[in-house]
Design an enzyme around this catalytic site. Structure first.
Site, short mmCIF file in Angstrom:
data_model
loop_
_atom_site.label_atom_id
_atom_site.label_comp_id
_atom_site.label_asym_id
_atom_site.label_seq_id
_atom_site.Cartn_x
_atom_site.Cartn_y
_atom_site.Cartn_z
N LYS A 138 103.65 15.73 57.25
CA LYS A 138 102.70 16.64 56.59
C LYS A 138 102.64 17.97 57.33
O LYS A 138 102.72 19.03 56.73
CB LYS A 138 101.31 15.97 56.54
CG LYS A 138 100.25 16.82 55.91
CD LYS A 138 98.93 16.09 55.78
CE LYS A 138 97.85 17.08 55.34
NZ LYS A 138 96.53 16.47 55.22
N GLU B 266 106.76 13.10 67.63
CA GLU B 266 107.72 12.01 67.43
C GLU B 266 108.74 12.37 66.34
O GLU B 266 109.94 12.18 66.51
CB GLU B 266 106.98 10.72 67.03
CG GLU B 266 106.10 10.13 68.10
CD GLU B 266 104.66 10.64 68.05
OE1 GLU B 266 104.44 11.79 67.60
OE2 GLU B 266 103.76 9.89 68.46
N GLY C 284 97.15 12.26 55.37
CA GLY C 284 98.38 11.59 55.76
C GLY C 284 98.42 10.14 55.30
O GLY C 284 99.41 9.67 54.73
N ARG C 285 97.32 9.40 55.53
CA ARG C 285 97.32 7.97 55.19
C ARG C 285 97.12 7.72 53.70
O ARG C 285 97.06 6.57 53.27
CB ARG C 285 96.28 7.24 56.04
CG ARG C 285 94.88 7.82 55.97
CD ARG C 285 93.99 7.25 57.07
NE ARG C 285 92.69 7.89 57.16
CZ ARG C 285 92.42 9.00 57.83
NH1 ARG C 285 93.38 9.60 58.51
NH2 ARG C 285 91.21 9.51 57.87
N GLU D 228 91.94 4.21 60.79
CA GLU D 228 91.95 5.65 61.03
C GLU D 228 90.87 6.32 60.16
O GLU D 228 90.31 7.34 60.53
CB GLU D 228 93.34 6.25 60.73
CG GLU D 228 93.54 7.62 61.36
CD GLU D 228 94.97 8.15 61.24
OE1 GLU D 228 95.37 8.54 60.12
OE2 GLU D 228 95.70 8.19 62.25
N HIS E 145 101.65 -20.53 61.63
CA HIS E 145 102.30 -21.17 62.78
C HIS E 145 102.14 -20.33 64.04
O HIS E 145 102.88 -20.51 65.01
CB HIS E 145 103.77 -21.42 62.46
CG HIS E 145 103.93 -22.37 61.31
ND1 HIS E 145 103.94 -23.73 61.47
CD2 HIS E 145 104.01 -22.14 59.98
CE1 HIS E 145 104.05 -24.31 60.29
NE2 HIS E 145 104.09 -23.36 59.36
N LYS F 209 97.13 13.12 72.28
CA LYS F 209 98.24 14.07 72.02
C LYS F 209 98.18 15.22 73.02
O LYS F 209 99.20 15.62 73.60
CB LYS F 209 98.12 14.65 70.61
CG LYS F 209 98.51 13.72 69.48
CD LYS F 209 98.44 14.48 68.15
CE LYS F 209 98.55 13.52 66.96
NZ LYS F 209 98.33 14.18 65.68
#
Ligand code: F6P
Length: 534
Positions: A201, A207, A258-259, A344, A375, A503
């Site tokens: 965005k 990253e 963003g999400r 978030e 399991h 950050k």
């Protein structure tokens, strides 16, 4: 005259009433008794929404709880808040932005910014179809480079819709700045048959920018030519993408969080995998859920009911987490997707006015697909000391044809919610043969180890089949559910300042790895830095 500001949950009459109701009927609520008392409990607590049937009956609530929760929603002006969201009012106040992911899936001409939205969508889908024409495009591998909301949505949806995917295209996802993420992906690729999507965005995320650089260097070093054809950008920051050297770009807007961006051009990997028609069905499924959220009365509104149940569990029962168990392997990344969506959005400690909150907000959301989770950690769900509501997702019709597997899967799903609720008394356990149990241990002691408290709540969401349309509805359901609990808590669900400090500190630490300068650092960080450099 300005309307009265909506009260926060704890300022309402219903909140106090719920507190009293919890003490009288909530704390000691027993699901087994509730089913024994009411043979119609399943029907009474069943709720339908587009593409999804919900069984809410195995939850620790009764009709009074539901009525009081709806009254709470009314007092908190949930309807008006929802209308403000859908109308594009700047409800993300700390960033001064509207929150309009719903506009991205509204039919042409029906939502805000429709012309802009559909211009990009048409172009995006035409591009996706070009890539899918493998004989012409020459592309066999598509690598999405992005993180958070620019990764989790497509990474979740692509495997979920595997049955609809182009058989000749492989989709890869690189998110982590850890080079162990991109390295094995690149090892299997050839530059001439690879398309890189750089999805961010902001187009500033450390990253993503670092991985995009690595991808470009790899592409050139492997003899790749025509970078413009092999790199495409998806961003609101067209200038930064151009500066990076990407000429083919699909934009979106600052009113897409963003999400919540899977519906925008961030969905490009999904569109490439499933094609234009299926992608439109995906959007239509989400839109159908938007209409349900907008129009259904609060008492019959599935996202609202789920959000209210979340509030009931978090603030009255004090349950700190919710486990998600999709009984469909295609939904293996759904819990991770929900983690960002919910934690978030609602992992906040102050209300929209900046006042510290005197109650708990986002639960921890976690899970794995069934039956794998059974399991691993289901032991704790059944016999651990914490009560963790579980959300099962069952899909009635599979897209595979391996006879027998699907019934086994579904039987497991039902058995787990049954076991959580019914439990097993020590007396029942004592009356059973347990072939693997010790023959020498005291019988009563053994029976206590083998007993289950039961009365553990769960919700089951059921889809007829996992299609682009039903997946769209399922995701939108969760978006609106998160909105609902956030609105009741009076928080801004659409900012994420909590990610900023780390950050900033990372930027300050990075040069210290070269210089070794530890001046001003706390003892632990200085010690770890020295060891990592040594
Ligand atoms: O660090 C959190 C975050 O800002 C998320 O909200 C977002 O989805 C992610 O980073 C990626 O951001 P971008 O799409 O700008 O690269």
């Amino acid at each position: 005259m300005a309307a009265n500001p909506a009260p926060r949950a704890d300022e309402t009459v219903s909140w106090a009433a719920l507190r009293g109701h919890f003490e009288g009927h909530g704390r000691g609520f027993d699901l087994r008794q509730a089913f024994a008392d009411d043979p119609r409990r399943f029907e009474r607590f069943a709720l339908g929404a587009p593409e999804i049937f919900a069984d809410l009956s195995k939850n620790r609530w009764d009709e009074v709880t539901r009525r009081l929760l709806v009254e709470l929603a009314e007092e908190c002006q949930l309807g008006a808040r929802r209308d403000a969201l859908l109308a594009g009012e700047p409800i993300n106040t700390t960033e001064g932005r509207a929150v309009l992911h719903t506009a991205l899936r509204a039919p042409r001409g029906a939502g805000p910014f429709s012309t802009d939205v559909h211009e990009v969508l048409d172009r995006l889908l035409a591009y996706a179809e070009q890539v899918r024409d493998v004989a012409r495009s020459g592309i066999t591998d598509v690598v999405n480079i992005g993180i958070g909301g620019s990764d989790l949505g497509p990474q979740m949806a692509v495997p979920a819709l595997d049955a609809y995917s182009h058989p000749g295209l492989r989709l890869h996802f690189v998110s982590n700045v850890d080079g162990h993420d991109i390295t094995p992906v690149l090892r299997r690729l050839k530059p001439e048959t690879t398309l890189f999507i750089v999805a961010s965005k902001t187009f500033t995320t450390q990253e993503t920018m670092a991985n995009a650089q690595v991808a470009r260097e790899w592409f050139l070093s492997q003899g790749g030519t025509d970078t413009a054809r092999h790199f495409v950008g998806v961003t609101t920051n067209l200038a930064a993408a151009a500066q990076f050297g990407i000429t083919d770009t699909f934009g979106f807007w600052d009113w897409v969080g963003g999400r919540y961006s899977l519906w925008s051009a961030i969905g490009l990997p999904v569109a490439i995998a499933i094609g234009a028609e299926n992608f439109r069905a995906f959007l239509a499924g989400a839109h159908a859920m938007d209409r349900h959220f907008a129009d259904a009365p609060l008492a019959a509104n599935l996202p609202v009911q789920l959000g209210l149940l979340d509030v009931w569990y978090r603030n009255f029962h004090g349950f700190g987490s919710r486990s998600v168990a999709p009984y469909h392997q295609g939904l293996k990344r759904f819990p991770a997707y929900l983690q960002q969506l919910e934690m978030e959005s609602n992992g906040k400690g102050v209300d929209a006015a900046g006042r510290a909150l005197p109650f708990a907000t986002s639960p921890v959301v976690w899970g794995e697909p069934g039956t794998n989770g059974q399991h691993a950690y289901f032991q704790m769900l059944h016999q651990g000391t914490d009560v963790i509501p579980v959300e099962f997702i069952a899909v009635k019709t599979p897209t595979h044809t391996h006879a027998g597997l699907h019934q086994k899967l579904l039987a497991n799903c039902l058995a787990q919610s049954q076991a959580l609720m019914l439990g097993k008394s020590a007396a029942e356990a004592a009356g059973e043969q347990a072939p693997t149990a010790s023959k020498t241990l005291d019988r009563d002691v053994l029976a206590r180890h083998r007993s289950f408290p039961g009365n553990r709540p769960s919700t089951t969401l059921m889809l007829e089949s996992l299609t682009p349309r039903s997946l769209g509805a399922l995701i939108a359901l969760h978006e609106h559910r998160v909105f609902t609990s956030g609105a009741i808590w009076g928080i801004n669900s659409f900012d994420q300042w909590g990610v900023e400090l780390g950050k900033a500190l990372c930027s300050q630490l990075l040069p210290r790895f070269d210089s070794g300068d530890a001046a001003g650092l706390d003892g632990s960080t200085a010690g770890l830095l020295a060891r990592l450099r040594g």
